[in-house]
Design a protein around this motif. Structure first.
Motif, mmCIF file in Angstrom:
data_model
loop_
_atom_site.group_PDB
_atom_site.id
_atom_site.type_symbol
_atom_site.label_atom_id
_atom_site.label_comp_id
_atom_site.label_asym_id
_atom_site.label_seq_id
_atom_site.Cartn_x
_atom_site.Cartn_y
_atom_site.Cartn_z
ATOM 1 N N TRP A 32 -5.716 -17.841 -2.315
ATOM 2 C CA TRP A 32 -6.600 -16.829 -2.881
ATOM 3 C C TRP A 32 -6.742 -15.678 -1.899
ATOM 4 C CZ3 TRP A 32 -9.090 -17.555 -7.713
ATOM 5 C CH2 TRP A 32 -8.964 -18.832 -8.255
ATOM 6 N N LEU A 33 -6.781 -14.467 -2.440
ATOM 7 C CA LEU A 33 -7.133 -13.309 -1.629
ATOM 8 C C LEU A 33 -8.638 -13.090 -1.755
ATOM 9 C CD1 LEU A 33 -6.257 -10.868 0.104
ATOM 10 C CD2 LEU A 33 -6.102 -9.561 -2.029
ATOM 11 N N VAL A 34 -9.342 -13.234 -0.660
ATOM 12 C CA VAL A 34 -10.799 -13.131 -0.648
ATOM 13 C C VAL A 34 -11.184 -11.752 -0.136
ATOM 14 C CG1 VAL A 34 -12.945 -14.154 0.174
ATOM 15 C CG2 VAL A 34 -10.945 -15.611 -0.216
ATOM 16 N N VAL A 35 -11.844 -10.973 -0.972
ATOM 17 C CA VAL A 35 -12.333 -9.638 -0.613
ATOM 18 C C VAL A 35 -13.837 -9.716 -0.498
ATOM 19 C CG1 VAL A 35 -12.406 -7.201 -1.249
ATOM 20 C CG2 VAL A 35 -10.399 -8.576 -1.840
ATOM 21 N N SER A 36 -14.355 -9.462 0.677
ATOM 22 C CA SER A 36 -15.783 -9.586 0.919
ATOM 23 C C SER A 36 -16.498 -8.296 0.531
ATOM 24 C CB SER A 36 -16.046 -9.918 2.382
ATOM 25 O OG SER A 36 -15.580 -8.873 3.213
ATOM 26 N N GLU A 37 -17.799 -8.345 0.613
ATOM 27 C CA GLU A 37 -18.611 -7.182 0.245
ATOM 28 C C GLU A 37 -18.435 -6.030 1.214
ATOM 29 O OE1 GLU A 37 -23.249 -6.334 -1.130
ATOM 30 O OE2 GLU A 37 -22.706 -8.130 0.013
ATOM 31 N N SER A 38 -18.050 -6.327 2.448
ATOM 32 C CA SER A 38 -17.832 -5.279 3.442
ATOM 33 C C SER A 38 -16.480 -4.594 3.320
ATOM 34 C CB SER A 38 -17.972 -5.877 4.852
ATOM 35 O OG SER A 38 -16.999 -6.900 5.055
ATOM 36 N N GLY A 39 -15.641 -5.049 2.421
ATOM 37 C CA GLY A 39 -14.332 -4.446 2.241
ATOM 38 C C GLY A 39 -13.211 -5.164 2.960
ATOM 39 N N GLN A 40 -13.511 -6.179 3.741
ATOM 40 C CA GLN A 40 -12.476 -6.923 4.450
ATOM 41 C C GLN A 40 -11.859 -7.963 3.517
ATOM 42 O OE1 GLN A 40 -14.341 -8.567 7.907
ATOM 43 N NE2 GLN A 40 -14.708 -6.569 8.863
ATOM 44 N N SER A 41 -10.569 -8.204 3.682
ATOM 45 C CA SER A 41 -9.854 -9.152 2.832
ATOM 46 C C SER A 41 -8.948 -10.022 3.685
ATOM 47 C CB SER A 41 -9.021 -8.411 1.775
ATOM 48 O OG SER A 41 -8.040 -7.598 2.387
ATOM 49 N N HIS A 42 -8.749 -11.243 3.228
ATOM 50 C CA HIS A 42 -7.861 -12.180 3.912
ATOM 51 C C HIS A 42 -7.393 -13.231 2.915
ATOM 52 C CE1 HIS A 42 -11.823 -14.131 4.042
ATOM 53 N NE2 HIS A 42 -11.155 -15.288 4.060
ATOM 54 N N PRO A 110 -1.663 -2.690 -6.621
ATOM 55 C CA PRO A 110 -2.536 -1.510 -6.805
ATOM 56 C C PRO A 110 -3.985 -1.874 -7.096
ATOM 57 C CG PRO A 110 -0.477 -1.242 -8.014
ATOM 58 C CD PRO A 110 -0.516 -2.661 -7.537
ATOM 59 N N PHE A 111 -4.207 -2.953 -7.833
ATOM 60 C CA PHE A 111 -5.577 -3.384 -8.111
ATOM 61 C C PHE A 111 -6.294 -3.801 -6.840
ATOM 62 C CE2 PHE A 111 -7.929 -7.421 -8.589
ATOM 63 C CZ PHE A 111 -9.123 -6.901 -9.051
ATOM 64 N N VAL A 112 -5.602 -4.559 -5.990
ATOM 65 C CA VAL A 112 -6.214 -5.003 -4.725
ATOM 66 C C VAL A 112 -6.553 -3.805 -3.848
ATOM 67 C CG1 VAL A 112 -5.826 -6.351 -2.636
ATOM 68 C CG2 VAL A 112 -5.081 -7.246 -4.850
ATOM 69 N N GLN A 113 -5.648 -2.826 -3.785
ATOM 70 C CA GLN A 113 -5.906 -1.636 -2.984
ATOM 71 C C GLN A 113 -7.096 -0.850 -3.533
ATOM 72 O OE1 GLN A 113 -4.273 -0.996 -0.204
ATOM 73 N NE2 GLN A 113 -5.429 0.881 0.216
ATOM 74 N N ASP A 114 -7.174 -0.737 -4.844
ATOM 75 C CA ASP A 114 -8.292 -0.027 -5.455
ATOM 76 C C ASP A 114 -9.605 -0.758 -5.210
ATOM 77 O OD1 ASP A 114 -9.680 1.833 -7.056
ATOM 78 O OD2 ASP A 114 -9.431 0.569 -8.822
ATOM 79 N N LEU A 115 -9.574 -2.081 -5.321
ATOM 80 C CA LEU A 115 -10.773 -2.866 -5.074
ATOM 81 C C LEU A 115 -11.266 -2.714 -3.642
ATOM 82 C CD1 LEU A 115 -12.832 -4.997 -6.006
ATOM 83 C CD2 LEU A 115 -11.156 -6.756 -5.407
ATOM 84 N N GLN A 116 -10.353 -2.775 -2.693
ATOM 85 C CA GLN A 116 -10.740 -2.623 -1.289
ATOM 86 C C GLN A 116 -11.288 -1.232 -1.014
ATOM 87 O OE1 GLN A 116 -7.149 -3.651 0.792
ATOM 88 N NE2 GLN A 116 -7.519 -5.845 0.670
ATOM 89 N N ASN A 117 -10.677 -0.217 -1.626
ATOM 90 C CA ASN A 117 -11.174 1.147 -1.416
ATOM 91 C C ASN A 117 -12.572 1.327 -1.995
ATOM 92 O OD1 ASN A 117 -8.803 1.905 -0.150
ATOM 93 N ND2 ASN A 117 -7.841 2.642 -2.036
ATOM 94 N N ARG A 118 -12.811 0.766 -3.161
ATOM 95 C CA ARG A 118 -14.137 0.881 -3.768
ATOM 96 C C ARG A 118 -15.202 0.229 -2.896
ATOM 97 N NH1 ARG A 118 -14.448 2.108 -9.327
ATOM 98 N NH2 ARG A 118 -12.407 2.444 -10.292
#
Length: 408
Positions: A32-42, A110-118
């Protein structure tokens, strides 16, 4: 014997030991790609039961996200998470994290990049707002104003919560993907259909068949997403279930936690007034806990209008395909009528020619008549007379057919 035993011990020591986690990898464990509320992902390998504990979802909800199984697009909220299965996006949204299943898919990048940017663009802003709010609360307290009213005024100007920003990223990516496929299909369909109207061939008919198959498939996917958004907009309880951050903030208070801090007189007076204020207290509590669904409703309506516009494009293209099919069928019917007319005319010609052949057969019999003793002019007169009679009979038959409407 000792040497043999020592060699066997060395072989046992050299045998690689497989860790339990490695042996169990692949059994209920997904990346799973976990995107936190601070914008960090792993990336994180999470077991099925672990993801169920972290999100509070049952096993049946996780099956909807299984890439092996084929489930239609769906969005539904649970107590602690929102499950998203839209086109290429398979994700779980909580109040603080987003779990994306197929993050290695090129279509999901592209969705992951957009999510991280938001998230990354909003997180610093929210931190600045919270610090400003704390300063405002401190200033109000120094002036003797209640801290609750200052904080309540600040909350009214806050941006969308984390789960709605993530949901918006999912909806935007899905709508953009469907709209792009629709535009691509339009660019290919209209020229191919126009060519089909001017030239009917096996190649053009095959292209039209492929276009119609793609049109049916895309229309079904778009219709499913539209129906899912419409279902959410029609049910206020489903929308209220998606307020995950509101659920964490609005926790019901337990009166027994602070009853011990009151004196005996206050407890007695509270017990006497408890029955009188029970209904009023419950109404205020429900009104406080009940989230305002206007924000989510406006968000869903915006993408509902967008997906409805995409569906309208597909409907227009479908009507154009149907009109082209009707025109092609009319052309084919006209060609068929022309072939039938040609068949009727050939049959008529065959009939009158057979009449002439009958005359020739009569003269070809081995019977002596006085006409055989005549001059050559009589022979040619008989021959041309027979041909003229055949032609006259043919035109008479064709004229009768046109008079009756059998021939055009």
């Amino acid at each position: 014997m000792r040497a043999t035993k020592s060699s066997s011990d060395e072989e046992l020591n050299q045998t690689p030991v497989v860790p339990p986690q490695t042996r169990r990898k692949g059994i209920g464990i997904r990346t799973w790609l976990v995107v936190s509320e601070s914008g960090q992902s792993h990336l994180e390998d999470i077991e099925k039961h672990s993801i169920m504990r972290r999100t509070g979802l049952p096993a049946r909800d996780l099956r909807v996200l299984d890439p092996i199984l084929s489930y239609p697009s769906s969005i539904f909220g649970r107590e602690r998470a929102i499950v998203i299965n839209l086109e290429h996006i398979k994700a779980i949204i909580t109040a603080t994290e987003v779990f994306v299943l197929n993050s290695k898919d090129p279509a999901v990048a592209p969705f992951v990049q957009d999510l991280q940017n938001r998230v990354s663009n909003v997180a610093p802003k929210r931190a600045t707002e919270s610090s400003d709010n704390d300063m405002e609360v401190t200033a109000n307290e120094s002036q003797g104003l209640p801290a609750f009213h200052a904080h309540h005024g600040a909350v009214g100007t806050m941006m969308l919560p984390f789960e709605f920003r993530a949901l918006e990223a999912c909806l935007e990516s899905a709508c953009r993907c469907l709209d792009y496929e629709t535009s691509t299909l339009e660019q290919e369909a209209y020229p191919a259909l126009d060519e089909l109207t001017s030239k009917i061939s096996t190649l053009t008919l095959e292209r039209a068949r492929q276009i119609k198959s793609r049109l049916v498939a895309i229309s079904g996917r778009v219709q499913k997403v539209r129906d899912e958004l419409e279902h959410l907009l029609d049910d206020d309880n489903d929308m209220a279930e998606m307020y995950l951050t509101e659920k964490l903030v609005s926790q019901p208070l337990d009166p027994t936690s602070f009853r011990g801090e009151l004196d005996i007189d206050s407890i007695n007076s509270l017990d006497e007034r408890e029955e009188e204020t029970e209904s009023e207290f419950c109404g205020e509590t429900l009104s406080t806990i009940k989230p305002k669904i206007e924000e989510l409703e406006m968000l869903l309506e915006a993408y509902f209008v967008q997906i409805d516009g995409t569906l309208h494009k597909l409907s227009t293209l479908r009507e154009y395909v149907d009109d082209t099919e009707d025109y092609v069928n009319i052309m084919l019917d006209d060609k068929q009528n022309q072939l039938l007319q040609m068949g009727v005319m050939l049959t008529t010609a065959n009939l009158v020619i057979n009449a002439g052949i009958a005359v020739v057969g009569v003269f070809g019999m081995n019977i002596h008549i006085s006409l055989f003793d005549g001059v050559p002019e009589q022979f040619w007169g008989t021959t041309f007379g027979t041909l003229s009679g055949v032609v006259v009979l043919y035109f008479i038959a064709v004229g009768w057919g046109k008079t009756k409407g059998l021939l055009a």
